[in-house]
Write a protein that holds these residues in place. Sequence first.
Motif, mmCIF file in Angstrom:
data_model
loop_
_atom_site.group_PDB
_atom_site.id
_atom_site.type_symbol
_atom_site.label_atom_id
_atom_site.label_comp_id
_atom_site.label_asym_id
_atom_site.label_seq_id
_atom_site.Cartn_x
_atom_site.Cartn_y
_atom_site.Cartn_z
ATOM 1 N N MET A 179 1.342 -1.421 0.000
ATOM 2 C CA MET A 179 -0.301 0.237 -0.213
ATOM 3 C C MET A 179 0.989 1.548 -0.197
ATOM 4 O O MET A 179 2.439 1.556 0.586
ATOM 5 N N ASP A 180 -0.227 2.647 -0.429
ATOM 6 C CA ASP A 180 0.995 3.523 -0.580
ATOM 7 C C ASP A 180 0.604 4.285 0.895
ATOM 8 O O ASP A 180 -0.179 4.425 1.035
ATOM 9 N N ILE A 181 1.494 5.130 1.263
ATOM 10 C CA ILE A 181 1.582 5.870 2.441
ATOM 11 C C ILE A 181 1.869 7.209 2.632
ATOM 12 O O ILE A 181 3.195 7.289 2.551
ATOM 13 N N LYS A 182 1.379 8.389 2.763
ATOM 14 C CA LYS A 182 2.014 9.981 2.430
ATOM 15 C C LYS A 182 2.179 9.988 4.112
ATOM 16 O O LYS A 182 1.316 10.030 4.782
ATOM 17 N N THR A 183 3.455 10.735 4.691
ATOM 18 C CA THR A 183 3.860 11.166 5.740
ATOM 19 C C THR A 183 3.004 12.669 5.959
ATOM 20 O O THR A 183 4.056 13.339 6.575
ATOM 21 N N ASP A 184 2.406 12.763 5.612
ATOM 22 C CA ASP A 184 1.464 13.789 5.694
ATOM 23 C C ASP A 184 1.576 13.984 7.576
ATOM 24 O O ASP A 184 1.520 15.253 7.582
ATOM 25 N N THR A 185 0.759 13.286 8.006
ATOM 26 C CA THR A 185 0.735 12.841 9.793
ATOM 27 C C THR A 185 1.375 11.770 10.087
ATOM 28 O O THR A 185 1.892 10.877 9.415
ATOM 29 N N ASP A 186 2.017 11.236 11.768
ATOM 30 C CA ASP A 186 1.785 10.194 11.977
ATOM 31 C C ASP A 186 1.188 8.903 11.374
ATOM 32 O O ASP A 186 -0.050 10.084 11.313
ATOM 33 N N LYS A 187 1.415 7.964 10.773
ATOM 34 C CA LYS A 187 0.072 7.081 10.689
ATOM 35 C C LYS A 187 0.296 5.772 11.650
ATOM 36 O O LYS A 187 1.236 5.000 11.851
ATOM 37 N N ASN A 188 -0.611 5.177 12.231
ATOM 38 C CA ASN A 188 -1.071 4.319 12.342
ATOM 39 C C ASN A 188 -2.057 3.019 11.425
ATOM 40 O O ASN A 188 -3.387 3.783 11.210
ATOM 41 N N ILE A 189 -2.168 2.497 10.332
ATOM 42 C CA ILE A 189 -3.182 1.448 9.589
ATOM 43 C C ILE A 189 -3.109 0.856 10.261
ATOM 44 O O ILE A 189 -3.719 0.199 9.580
ATOM 45 N N GLY A 190 -2.939 0.754 11.355
ATOM 46 C CA GLY A 190 -3.951 -0.853 11.879
ATOM 47 C C GLY A 190 -3.272 -1.999 11.851
ATOM 48 O O GLY A 190 -2.170 -2.006 11.283
ATOM 49 N N GLU A 191 -4.924 -3.228 11.491
ATOM 50 C CA GLU A 191 -4.471 -4.231 10.923
ATOM 51 C C GLU A 191 -4.052 -4.175 9.694
ATOM 52 O O GLU A 191 -5.122 -3.541 8.765
#
Length: 278
Positions: free
Chosen positions: A260-272
């Motif tokens: 998956m693509d994730i942007k670090t505009d904030t801290d990210k907890n992507i969960g499970e």
Amino acid sequence: MSRYGMVIDINKCNGCYNCFLACKDEYTGNDYLPYSVGQQNEASPFMKVTEKEMGKCPKVKVDYVAQPCFQCSDATCVKMATNGEVYRRPDGIVIIDPEKAKGKREIVNSCPYRVISWNETQNVAQKCTFCVHLLEKGAKEPRCVEACPSGALLFGDLDDPNSEISKNLAAAPAQELNPAYGLKSNVLYRNLPGRLIAGEVILEDRQGECAKDVKVTLKGDNGELSTETDFLGDFEFKGLPADKTFKLTVEYDDYKSQSMDIKTDTDKNIGEVLLASD
Ligand code: SF4
Ligand code: SF4
């Protein structure tokens, strides 16, 4: 000639505050002329430790950033001195002369890092001296470095290619806390706090168990980071640059990988992240 410096590794710091306490113990009420006069008990510490919280419940992390005087090569405190009241020694240590600096409250504002404090009792500005009084007596390192139980603080001569600190920096460069100040600080950091990406891996057919040792990689513009889930099935990447897009991939033996693509505009907890068997 020596040029003393420090490398502080944030990932090794466990937030015990021993550096802060050792420094307070060394300086509170103790004069070390001609370099410093006794610190007031309630005064701002010479070793500041700031806490940086990242993430959101339930994935919250705290980093501790220890900040002595940065003993800058281009120190504004030295440049603003008019009568030698702040000076840089040949070994790179920056000193506020307790006699010449008496009554000069403006010295406090000469440091953009705000590591100079005002001593009301002694009527003088004060800061970390890299424990120069101890080094002159043959000590190998300042009190804070000696007191750190996790080896997060490394002290030494940056101009000696054979010193431990020079070898450490030759192996991998470290960074200034705030290079935009342009002070050429001689206290450098590893693993400064940045954005956090965290999550948890679940194996679809083994949901009662924790998915330990699952490989998680994060690809960005500047290369790839890799980790494995811990005994709870959790993973995290800390110290990431803000506002960048990363591709996160989770892979495990006989299971279908997930990306998956994730942007670090904030801290990210992507969960499970659920992995189905192949
Ligand atoms: S950190 Fe601040 S007080 Fe220390 S040398 Fe640099 S400018 Fe001066
Ligand atoms: S080097 Fe000495 S004065 Fe500076 S923070 Fe450490 S213990 Fe305090």
